[in-house]
Design a protein around this motif. Sequence first.
Motif, PDB file in Angstrom:
ATOM      1  N   ASP A   1       0.835  -1.204   0.000  1.00  0.00           N
ATOM      2  CA  ASP A   1       0.000   0.000   0.000  1.00  0.00           C
ATOM      3  C   ASP A   1       0.870   1.254   0.000  1.00  0.00           C
ATOM      4  N   THR A   2       1.921   1.242   0.820  1.00  0.00           N
ATOM      5  CA  THR A   2       2.810   2.397   0.905  1.00  0.00           C
ATOM      6  C   THR A   2       3.540   2.628  -0.410  1.00  0.00           C
ATOM      7  N   ILE A   3       4.030   1.565  -1.034  1.00  0.00           N
ATOM      8  CA  ILE A   3       4.726   1.703  -2.310  1.00  0.00           C
ATOM      9  C   ILE A   3       3.783   2.244  -3.378  1.00  0.00           C
ATOM     10  N   ARG A   4       2.557   1.736  -3.414  1.00  0.00           N
ATOM     11  CA  ARG A   4       1.574   2.239  -4.387  1.00  0.00           C
ATOM     12  C   ARG A   4       1.333   3.734  -4.185  1.00  0.00           C
ATOM     13  N   HIS A   5       1.191   4.147  -2.908  1.00  0.00           N
ATOM     14  CA  HIS A   5       0.973   5.555  -2.600  1.00  0.00           C
ATOM     15  C   HIS A   5       2.165   6.408  -3.040  1.00  0.00           C
ATOM     16  N   LEU A   6       3.373   5.946  -2.764  1.00  0.00           N
ATOM     17  CA  LEU A   6       4.556   6.716  -3.150  1.00  0.00           C
ATOM     18  C   LEU A   6       4.632   6.881  -4.668  1.00  0.00           C
ATOM     19  N   VAL A   7       4.275   5.826  -5.403  1.00  0.00           N
ATOM     20  CA  VAL A   7       4.309   5.920  -6.867  1.00  0.00           C
ATOM     21  C   VAL A   7       3.223   6.859  -7.379  1.00  0.00           C
ATOM     22  N   LEU A   8       1.972   6.617  -6.964  1.00  0.00           N
ATOM     23  CA  LEU A   8       0.841   7.378  -7.493  1.00  0.00           C
ATOM     24  C   LEU A   8       0.854   8.835  -7.081  1.00  0.00           C
ATOM     25  N   ASP A   9       1.095   9.083  -5.795  1.00  0.00           N
ATOM     26  CA  ASP A   9       0.856  10.414  -5.240  1.00  0.00           C
ATOM     27  C   ASP A   9       2.124  11.226  -4.993  1.00  0.00           C
ATOM     28  N   GLN A  10       3.286  10.611  -5.059  1.00  0.00           N
ATOM     29  CA  GLN A  10       4.517  11.335  -4.784  1.00  0.00           C
ATOM     30  C   GLN A  10       5.464  11.346  -5.987  1.00  0.00           C
ATOM     31  N   ALA A  11       5.787  10.178  -6.522  1.00  0.00           N
ATOM     32  CA  ALA A  11       6.788  10.106  -7.589  1.00  0.00           C
ATOM     33  C   ALA A  11       6.245  10.527  -8.953  1.00  0.00           C
ATOM     34  N   LEU A  12       5.032  10.096  -9.293  1.00  0.00           N
ATOM     35  CA  LEU A  12       4.516  10.392 -10.635  1.00  0.00           C
ATOM     36  C   LEU A  12       4.400  11.883 -10.932  1.00  0.00           C
ATOM     37  N   PRO A  13       4.001  12.724  -9.965  1.00  0.00           N
ATOM     38  CA  PRO A  13       4.019  14.166 -10.276  1.00  0.00           C
ATOM     39  C   PRO A  13       5.398  14.664 -10.692  1.00  0.00           C
ATOM     40  N   MET A  14       6.458  14.121 -10.079  1.00  0.00           N
ATOM     41  CA  MET A  14       7.817  14.505 -10.461  1.00  0.00           C
ATOM     42  C   MET A  14       8.159  13.984 -11.851  1.00  0.00           C
ATOM     43  N   VAL A  15       7.669  12.787 -12.168  1.00  0.00           N
ATOM     44  CA  VAL A  15       7.887  12.233 -13.503  1.00  0.00           C
ATOM     45  C   VAL A  15       7.241  13.139 -14.546  1.00  0.00           C
ATOM     46  N   LEU A  16       6.016  13.576 -14.278  1.00  0.00           N
ATOM     47  CA  LEU A  16       5.313  14.450 -15.222  1.00  0.00           C
ATOM     48  C   LEU A  16       6.076  15.748 -15.429  1.00  0.00           C
ATOM     49  N   ASN A  17       6.567  16.342 -14.326  1.00  0.00           N
ATOM     50  CA  ASN A  17       7.342  17.571 -14.447  1.00  0.00           C
ATOM     51  C   ASN A  17       8.595  17.353 -15.278  1.00  0.00           C
ATOM     52  N   ARG A  18       9.261  16.210 -15.074  1.00  0.00           N
ATOM     53  CA  ARG A  18      10.472  15.906 -15.827  1.00  0.00           C
ATOM     54  C   ARG A  18      10.168  15.771 -17.316  1.00  0.00           C
TER      55      ARG A  18
ATOM     56  N   ALA B   1     -15.201  12.432 -10.762  1.00  0.00           N
ATOM     57  CA  ALA B   1     -13.872  12.597 -10.167  1.00  0.00           C
ATOM     58  C   ALA B   1     -12.839  12.744 -11.272  1.00  0.00           C
ATOM     59  N   LEU B   2     -11.769  13.504 -10.976  1.00  0.00           N
ATOM     60  CA  LEU B   2     -10.665  13.619 -11.928  1.00  0.00           C
ATOM     61  C   LEU B   2      -9.357  13.110 -11.354  1.00  0.00           C
ATOM     62  N   GLY B   3      -9.191  13.196 -10.054  1.00  0.00           N
ATOM     63  CA  GLY B   3      -7.961  12.737  -9.431  1.00  0.00           C
ATOM     64  C   GLY B   3      -7.792  13.377  -8.070  1.00  0.00           C
ATOM     65  N   ASP B   4      -6.907  12.805  -7.281  1.00  0.00           N
ATOM     66  CA  ASP B   4      -6.688  13.274  -5.918  1.00  0.00           C
ATOM     67  C   ASP B   4      -5.237  13.693  -5.740  1.00  0.00           C
ATOM     68  N   ASP B   5      -5.026  14.991  -5.521  1.00  0.00           N
ATOM     69  CA  ASP B   5      -3.711  15.543  -5.158  1.00  0.00           C
ATOM     70  C   ASP B   5      -2.788  15.836  -6.332  1.00  0.00           C
ATOM     71  N   CYS B   6      -2.938  15.162  -7.449  1.00  0.00           N
ATOM     72  CA  CYS B   6      -2.064  15.420  -8.594  1.00  0.00           C
ATOM     73  C   CYS B   6      -2.909  15.589  -9.854  1.00  0.00           C
ATOM     74  N   LEU B   7      -2.905  16.805 -10.402  1.00  0.00           N
ATOM     75  CA  LEU B   7      -3.699  17.085 -11.596  1.00  0.00           C
ATOM     76  C   LEU B   7      -2.770  17.488 -12.745  1.00  0.00           C
ATOM     77  N   PRO B   8      -2.470  16.577 -13.651  1.00  0.00           N
ATOM     78  CA  PRO B   8      -1.637  16.923 -14.813  1.00  0.00           C
ATOM     79  C   PRO B   8      -2.412  17.830 -15.765  1.00  0.00           C
ATOM     80  N   LEU B   9      -1.729  18.862 -16.281  1.00  0.00           N
ATOM     81  CA  LEU B   9      -2.356  19.817 -17.187  1.00  0.00           C
ATOM     82  C   LEU B   9      -1.742  19.702 -18.572  1.00  0.00           C
ATOM     83  N   VAL B  10      -2.555  19.993 -19.580  1.00  0.00           N
ATOM     84  CA  VAL B  10      -2.083  19.980 -20.960  1.00  0.00           C
ATOM     85  C   VAL B  10      -2.833  21.065 -21.727  1.00  0.00           C
ATOM     86  N   GLU B  11      -2.143  21.716 -22.648  1.00  0.00           N
ATOM     87  CA  GLU B  11      -2.790  22.735 -23.474  1.00  0.00           C
ATOM     88  C   GLU B  11      -3.314  22.089 -24.743  1.00  0.00           C
TER      89      GLU B  11
END
Length: 202
Positions: A60-77, A119-129
């Motif tokens: 559960d913790t690993i899933r949370h770290l991937v979904l809610d913590q690491a993936l936003p950084m991946v998107l920014n990268r 619903a669209l998502g919780d805590d991380c909302l990726p944006l695109v133009e």
Amino acid sequence: MPPLSEILKTTTTPNGTPWLTSARVGDGYLLRYAGMADFILNGAGSQLTCWRVEPGVSADTIRHLVLDQALPMVLNRRGREALHATAIVTPKGACAFSGPAGSGKSTLPASFFLAGFGALGDDCLPLVEQNGSIQVLPGYPGMRLGRDALEALSAASGVTAPVADYTSKRRALALPSAKNFPREPVLLSRIYRVVRPKEGEP
């Protein structure tokens, strides 16, 4: 793991506990969540690898770290903007709620979700133009809520799962809007900043 070549940033929780250390590793990046796990992100931002997990850390913790913590950084990268916010779908587009931890930016949208809004998502909302407008890319329909919020919203009897070992929050998985989760980007209509009043304020 390749040797660390440069520490980029170290962050802590509000009480000063170490949280995340990011560093350069080879041609990529290390994301080290203190006492939990290490992730390696390649330089292009196209591959995230869970390199090491501390003994006793749950899936559960690993899933949370991937979904809610690491993936936003991946998107920014990868050159995408991602808001630290939670959003609902209204007839006029996506309505996002942003704010600091504990402000209610998940609880408030959850009340809309329970009323049947999408619903669209919780805590991380990726944006695109797209076509001259800002669109929100769908994340996932689950919500992370504290026990008091679940009870206040009469959602405690629904399907929930632990978020992570270090928090008592639960991931609400059976919200009414989950079955209508959007598959395409949604126009961003509004962003609201949610804050708790200071002590003594009405």
